[in-house]
Design an enzyme around this catalytic site. Structure first.
Site, short mmCIF file in Angstrom:
data_model
loop_
_atom_site.label_atom_id
_atom_site.label_comp_id
_atom_site.label_asym_id
_atom_site.label_seq_id
_atom_site.Cartn_x
_atom_site.Cartn_y
_atom_site.Cartn_z
N ARG A 13 -4.00 -5.04 21.17
CA ARG A 13 -3.64 -6.25 20.84
C ARG A 13 -2.59 -6.84 21.89
NH1 ARG A 13 -2.53 -5.48 14.38
NH2 ARG A 13 -4.67 -5.63 13.79
N SER A 67 -8.48 -12.50 11.48
CA SER A 67 -8.58 -10.84 11.72
C SER A 67 -9.16 -10.49 12.98
CB SER A 67 -9.57 -10.32 10.65
OG SER A 67 -9.83 -9.04 10.97
N HIS A 84 3.40 -10.22 14.60
CA HIS A 84 2.48 -9.97 13.50
C HIS A 84 3.22 -8.72 12.64
CE1 HIS A 84 -0.77 -9.00 11.32
NE2 HIS A 84 -1.18 -7.69 11.88
N LEU A 104 0.79 -1.05 -0.10
CA LEU A 104 0.25 0.01 -0.12
C LEU A 104 0.90 1.26 -0.04
CD1 LEU A 104 -3.00 -0.89 2.30
CD2 LEU A 104 -3.00 -0.56 -0.09
N LEU A 137 -3.04 -0.38 7.60
CA LEU A 137 -3.46 0.34 6.25
C LEU A 137 -3.57 1.74 6.32
CD1 LEU A 137 -6.30 -2.25 5.50
CD2 LEU A 137 -3.86 -2.43 5.12
N GLY A 152 4.13 1.74 -0.91
CA GLY A 152 4.85 1.86 -2.25
C GLY A 152 3.89 1.89 -3.30
N GLU A 181 5.22 0.38 7.01
CA GLU A 181 5.76 -0.34 8.38
C GLU A 181 7.40 -0.18 8.27
OE1 GLU A 181 5.43 -5.21 10.19
OE2 GLU A 181 4.62 -4.41 8.15
N HIS A 206 0.17 -10.45 17.75
CA HIS A 206 -1.39 -10.42 17.42
C HIS A 206 -2.16 -11.46 18.42
CE1 HIS A 206 -5.02 -10.17 15.26
NE2 HIS A 206 -4.45 -9.18 14.26
#
Length: 668
Positions: free
Chosen positions: A360, A307, A431, A66, A471, A68, A455, A289
């Site tokens: 988390r 998820s 994660h 996302l 995201l 890049g 990230e 996670h």
């Protein structure tokens, strides 16, 4: 000057080998003025590149996830000449597709009290007050524009009956701000960025290199001026010039071998930057996670993530009675036979205000505590239940299937159990990595002309990332931050001529890569790359994983040094260097993972506190929560490479909060 440093400390040290005095200055370049106006202040004062000059400037982007893909598409649309590289056979194979649950934004469609400021505060608090305030506020500020951009691209977000985009809840928030596309949000967002990227490829402003790995960064006069890449099909080394280079290659979670990351995910690009002089920040901040399918065998190569969106309707529990847990582990009792009063919904019990939607790190440690205490389920005892019985009774199976059907199907294929009838089993796993290449407010590293997005950088999540924020950060960096900040840098480069690649710096970098490859081949040992990587992963998980302590971290450092010696004396790489060689790819990356593991242990040892995903057993509250020491550790740990045979130097970027009240996190 309209920007200021968030850390004005200058650190001097002497390079004894050459007797040269070197000075490192950490300057975050945060704009002055009120927090809510900093980004507007920046944009109002940035330098621009006019359209005619943009055509004369080349930008290299490494990575097609996302961050890049959105950066390359945006820069290409603006008129720059862009080269983008991916190790995959298509940009669509980027690991961003695995972020299933959703993306945060502060639109407040449910009218439940959300705002940019509340998203900002939740993100800072979720990161346990170890993130840079100005970056996080900017992230929250541009979040709404991300949703508008993606809707315009045709991303099929879920909608509620009235036609507005639907939202669901995620951990660390008491509002519903997570936009989603069933259980495929990352995939759909990546397809949107991919189509924007491929449009620019078709128009000729972006040139795409698939199955091509960056193996080194080229610097000329202290500035990033290109990369050396290796064609993963032919083995050919290639030299590429760029007036600036953007790294968007994800995190280093696969240092642990078993993680939720795809097998090809690696930290090598970021590590090459570190070896060329870029600071590496907070390497010990790795996220666990809580909702991963538990390990099922010693020959497993990766873990599968369920998820976090499942915690929106699923309830997490273990048996109240140890004898029931033991019977389940032996296979003489089924979870469906446990009466409601004999189920311990431990997150709801411990954290009544947030329940199953605590962040988390909190949920992961709570699950580990129950399993360590003997209440874990599954054949190994390292699992807890994620149960949808209440949701199915309240909403109906069809509604649950509409929300999470593909996730339930995936679980059933892997575990061979129907989660509509039997509770899922989950357990925490590695994660995401919040640490990464240090960047300033402009997303520029400590190497001029080298930028880092998504990230791969450290900037926005502190010690723990809230769900649905990866995201958000990736698209924020690519669509709405880099297009401004990289111009501010490139405005001074409009008269810099393109380099041919024949310059000494390019030749030296390529020769160094070839020498390393040859050194790996010449070892001709007896052990496979994977066997050594698994050994590293066990050390990392056991001693640098969910819980850390001084004794274990020192032991880990010794064991990693031994693994490093074993790797460089006994690894076996079949084949040759003149074509496709997957084992060579893995060996090259494992060499970096081993060194990343060393730095993670070193960083965790010096941070004598607990915060977010970094949990030192010596530093916890009476009720087992993370105990920070803000008076001593409210800083970004920035590590500077000194040489393979020398200890790295740590610098500190102090974290100062103007708008947020720093306090002990409380989700009760």
């Amino acid at each position: 000057m309209w920007v200021k440093s968030s850390c004005t400390t200058k650190i001097n040290y002497h390079e004894t080998l050459n007797n040269i005095k070197i000075m490192t200055k950490i300057e975050a370049k945060i704009p002055q003025g009120p927090l809510a106006q900093k980004w507007q202040t920046y944009k109002a004062n940035q330098k621009l590149v006019n359209p005619a000059n943009k055509r004369r400037i080349d930008v290299i982007v490494v990575g097609t996830g996302l961050a890049g893909a959105s950066a390359a598409a945006s820069l290409g649309e603006m008129g720059f000449n862009v080269k983008i590289f991916t190790i995959s056979d298509s940009p669509r194979r980027a690991h961003s597709i695995a972020a299933q649950g959703g993306i945060n934004a502060a639109k407040n469609y449910p009218n439940d009290g959300d705002s940019v400021n509340r998203l900002f505060i939740d993100t800072i608090k979720g990161g346990d007050y170890r993130a840079r305030e100005a970056n996080v506020y900017r992230l929250a500020e541009v979040s709404n524009s991300i949703i508008d951009q993606c809707v315009a691209q045709g991303v099929p977000f879920a909608r509620e009956y009235g036609g507005l985009l639907d939202n669901r809840s995620f951990g660390g928030a008491q509002v519903s701000r997570t936009f989603y596309a069933k259980g495929q949000t990352g995939q759909q967002l990546l397809l949107g960025a991919y189509q924007a990227l491929m449009r620019q490829v078709h128009l000729g402003s972006v040139k795409l290199y698939t199955r091509n790995e960056m193996v080194d960064i080229v610097t000329v006069d202290g500035k990033a001026r290109g990369i050396i890449s290796r064609d993963l099909v032919t083995g050919e080394m290639q030299r590429h010039f760029g007036h600036a280079v953007v790294l968007a290659t994800g995190g280093y979670g696969n240092t642990f071998f078993l993680s939720t990351n795809a097998m090809a995910c690696n930290g090598s690009a970021a590590w090459k930057a570190y070896k060329k002089g870029a600071l590496f920040a907070n390497p010990c901040f790795a996220q666990i996670h809580p909702t991963c399918i538990p390990v099922h065998g010693e020959f497993q190569s990766k873990l599968t993530l369920m998820s976090e969106s499942l915690r929106n309707d699923g309830r997490i529990w273990v048996p109240v009675k140890k004898e029931d847990a033991e019977a389940i582990r032996k296979g003489t009792l089924k979870p469906t036979q446990i009466a409601e009063e004999n189920r311990d919904y431990f997150l709801e019990r411990r954290y009544p205000a947030f329940g199953n939607l605590v962040p988390r790190d909190v949920a992961s440690r709570a699950a580990k505590e129950r399993c360590d205490a003997g209440f874990g389920v599954g054949t190994t005892g390292l699992a807890v239940y994620l149960d949808f019985k209440s949701a199915i009774e309240r909403l109906g199976e069809n509604v649950v299937k509409a929300r999470y059907g593909n996730l339930f199907q995936m679980y059933e294929k892997i575990v061979d159990d129907n989660p509509y009838k039997t509770p899922m089993m989950i357990y925490p796993a590695i994660h995401y990595t919040m640490g990464g290449v240090w960047v300033d407010y402009e997303l520029q590293t400590s190497i001029q002309g080298l930028f880092c997005a998504g990230e791969a950088n450290f900037s926005d999540h502190g010690a723990n990332r809230l769900g649905a924020s990866a995201l958000m950060q990736g698209l924020a960096d690519g669509y709405f931050v880099l297009p401004y900040t990289i111009q501010n840098y490139l405005s001074n480069d409009i008269r810099t001529p393109r380099m041919t690649g024949n310059e000494k710096e390019f030749a030296d970098a390529e020769n160094a890569v070839k020498a390393r490859m040859q050194k790996l081949f010449d070892i001709r040992g007896k052990r496979s790359v994977d066997s050594i990587h698994k050994e590293l992963g066990i050390v990392m998980w056991d001693l640098v994983g969910m819980a850390r302590n001084e004794k274990g971290l020192k032991e880990a450092a010794e064991k990693i040094r031994a693994i490093k010696k074993e790797f460089w004396t006994n690894v076996r790489i079949p084949g040759d260097n003149n074509g496709m060689n997957v084992e060579l790819e893995k060996a090259n990356r494992l060499a970096d993972f081993i060194e990343i593991g060393e730095l993670m242990a070193k960083d965790a040892l010096q941070r004598q506190e607990s915060c977010g995903g970094h949990f030192r057993e010596e530093y916890q509250t009476e009720d087992g929560e993370a105990l920070r020491h803000d008076d001593r550790f409210a800083y970004v740990a920035c590590w500077e490479y000194q040489g393979d045979d020398k200890e790295p130097v740590m610098h500190k970027e102090e974290l100062k909060y103007e708008e947020v009240k720093v306090s002990q996190r409380n989700y009760k």
